[in-house]
Design a protein around this motif. Sequence first.
Motif, short mmCIF file in Angstrom:
data_model
loop_
_atom_site.label_atom_id
_atom_site.label_comp_id
_atom_site.label_asym_id
_atom_site.label_seq_id
_atom_site.Cartn_x
_atom_site.Cartn_y
_atom_site.Cartn_z
N ILE A 108 45.33 46.29 44.78
CA ILE A 108 43.91 46.10 44.43
C ILE A 108 43.10 47.32 44.85
O ILE A 108 42.25 47.80 44.09
N LEU A 114 40.88 46.26 39.30
CA LEU A 114 41.33 45.14 40.13
C LEU A 114 40.32 44.83 41.23
O LEU A 114 40.12 43.67 41.59
N GLN A 115 39.67 45.86 41.76
CA GLN A 115 38.62 45.63 42.76
C GLN A 115 37.49 44.80 42.14
O GLN A 115 36.99 43.87 42.77
N GLU A 118 38.64 41.24 41.74
CA GLU A 118 38.63 40.56 43.05
C GLU A 118 37.22 40.10 43.39
O GLU A 118 37.01 38.97 43.84
#
Length: 185
Positions: A108, A114-115, A118
């Motif tokens: 991540i 991906l961050q 999240e």
Amino acid sequence: MGRWEPNAVERLQYAAVALFLERGYAEVTVAEIAERAGLTKRTFFNHFTDKREVIFAGAAAFEADIVKHLTEVHADAKPLDAAVQALTRGGLDLTRYGEAACARRQVIASSPELQERELIKMAALARVIAKKLEDRLVPGRIALFSAQAAIAVFTAAYDAWIDDITADFATLMRQSLADMHLAIS
């Protein structure tokens, strides 16, 4: 390759994380993940909508656990304490993943996409917690503030636990909550 392969989800997750760590999230294709797992692209898409979801596959189950744990918290608990208790219990369930959690965090951290995902998942979880707090007759703004603060406490504790997977997660949650109280007092 047989028509049915056991543990397909776990094999796909393991293959994806290994490839993401080796080459970077953006450089890996679904076909490569499936091939590494010894499965087909079709099997991949039977379990995941896209390669991001390999990393976030457990989010719905985690959310359901948090909701369940929140309903089990004593009715007299303050909103923040109730949310933190639910997240503590849910976090304890996650601690069985140890090394996989470390690899997941690394993947991540390597990808802005991906961050962002999240953050979206954690914001959605905060909204669910806030709604459940409202069901406990907590006013809307207080429910939202409590849920968001509890998510911040959880995120700090989980990150600290990943740094030392031998640490007691419940203790880390208590420490993070104490730090939150210091920060806002």
